[in-house]
Design an enzyme around this catalytic site. Sequence first.
Site, PDB file in Angstrom:
ATOM      1  N   CYS A  88       0.812  -1.213   0.000  1.00  0.00           N
ATOM      2  CA  CYS A  88       0.000   0.000   0.000  1.00  0.00           C
ATOM      3  C   CYS A  88       0.855   1.276   0.000  1.00  0.00           C
ATOM      4  O   CYS A  88       1.532   1.535  -0.977  1.00  0.00           O
ATOM      5  CB  CYS A  88      -0.984  -0.070   1.156  1.00  0.00           C
ATOM      6  SG  CYS A  88      -2.499   0.811   0.785  1.00  0.00           S
ATOM      7  N   HIS A 184      -3.422  -5.088   1.504  1.00  0.00           N
ATOM      8  CA  HIS A 184      -2.823  -5.381   2.820  1.00  0.00           C
ATOM      9  C   HIS A 184      -2.836  -6.882   3.127  1.00  0.00           C
ATOM     10  O   HIS A 184      -3.792  -7.379   3.733  1.00  0.00           O
ATOM     11  CB  HIS A 184      -3.616  -4.659   3.922  1.00  0.00           C
ATOM     12  CG  HIS A 184      -3.369  -3.190   3.977  1.00  0.00           C
ATOM     13  ND1 HIS A 184      -2.487  -2.611   4.863  1.00  0.00           N
ATOM     14  CD2 HIS A 184      -3.879  -2.185   3.246  1.00  0.00           C
ATOM     15  CE1 HIS A 184      -2.474  -1.304   4.674  1.00  0.00           C
ATOM     16  NE2 HIS A 184      -3.307  -1.019   3.703  1.00  0.00           N
ATOM     17  N   GLU A 186      -1.275  -8.415   5.335  1.00  0.00           N
ATOM     18  CA  GLU A 186      -1.071  -8.665   6.773  1.00  0.00           C
ATOM     19  C   GLU A 186      -2.385  -8.628   7.551  1.00  0.00           C
ATOM     20  O   GLU A 186      -2.398  -8.893   8.738  1.00  0.00           O
ATOM     21  CB  GLU A 186      -0.065  -7.643   7.339  1.00  0.00           C
ATOM     22  CG  GLU A 186      -0.595  -6.243   7.594  1.00  0.00           C
ATOM     23  CD  GLU A 186      -0.821  -5.405   6.334  1.00  0.00           C
ATOM     24  OE1 GLU A 186      -0.714  -5.938   5.210  1.00  0.00           O
ATOM     25  OE2 GLU A 186      -1.136  -4.216   6.476  1.00  0.00           O
TER      26      GLU A 186
HETATM   27  N1  GLN Z   1      -3.892   6.295   0.693  1.00  0.00           N
HETATM   28  C1  GLN Z   1      -2.703   6.078   1.445  1.00  0.00           C
HETATM   29  C2  GLN Z   1      -1.539   6.907   0.910  1.00  0.00           C
HETATM   30  O1  GLN Z   1      -1.681   7.498  -0.099  1.00  0.00           O
HETATM   31  C3  GLN Z   1      -2.288   4.631   1.428  1.00  0.00           C
HETATM   32  C4  GLN Z   1      -3.263   3.819   2.201  1.00  0.00           C
HETATM   33  C5  GLN Z   1      -2.682   2.651   2.886  1.00  0.00           C
HETATM   34  O2  GLN Z   1      -1.484   2.457   2.986  1.00  0.00           O
HETATM   35  N2  GLN Z   1      -3.551   1.829   3.421  1.00  0.00           N
HETATM   36  O3  GLN Z   1      -0.514   6.948   1.514  1.00  0.00           O
END
Ligand code: GLN
Length: 206
Positions: A88, A184, A186
């Site tokens: 992410c 994610h 995890e």
């Molecule tokens: N939207 C977040 C960002 O731009 C990322 C979201 C996340 O890591 N769950 O950093």
Amino acid sequence: MEKSLKIGVLGLQGAVSEHIFALEKAVKELKVKAEVISVRKSEDLVEVSGLVMPGGESTTINRLLSEIKIREKIIDLAKKGLPILATCAGAILLAKEGDEQVKKTDTLLLGLLEMKVLRNAFGRQIDSFEADIKIAELGKKPFRAVFIRAPAIEKVWGKTKVWANYKNKIIGAKKGNILALTFHPELTNDSRIHRYFIKMIVNFSR
Ligand code: GLN
């Protein structure tokens, strides 16, 4: 005696303890000798044989990477072959190119994967959702992926290859020792991705 591996989780912000827990579970399942540590300063990186960069807020993690002066060290080790799993926000930070949202925040991308990332690619309104994803490298059973304000990968090029897709979006990319996912892994009990990553580390440390 078999040497014990040290696996680091970048412990600056975000889903740090969840990754530590998932890695510890995967270590047990694979019966490898490994210790999982939280990486909070540059010196912590010296001994790790693999690094997880968790999700969270890319702008915050970006700022902290500068504050503790660890960005260059990560880039250097990654180029020397250190296995990295980034999820992410972590995946956003690994990219070579970002969209307007990334540029606006002056985020200093690490540039390790030839890919362009789009922040909040599934719409700001949709905070989070789950979906069953088929990932060739994980076998037939779909992986339940949790997306939280997730980015997507618009395109990959060079040596970076698509690792996972969802509908018409790229949600995973890999180049050799580096794997980036926009969801994610995890946050579910399925530890196949953490086991896959540990196998990358074991192969690298041989
Ligand atoms: N939207 C977040 C960002 O731009 C990322 C979201 C996340 O890591 N769950 O950093």
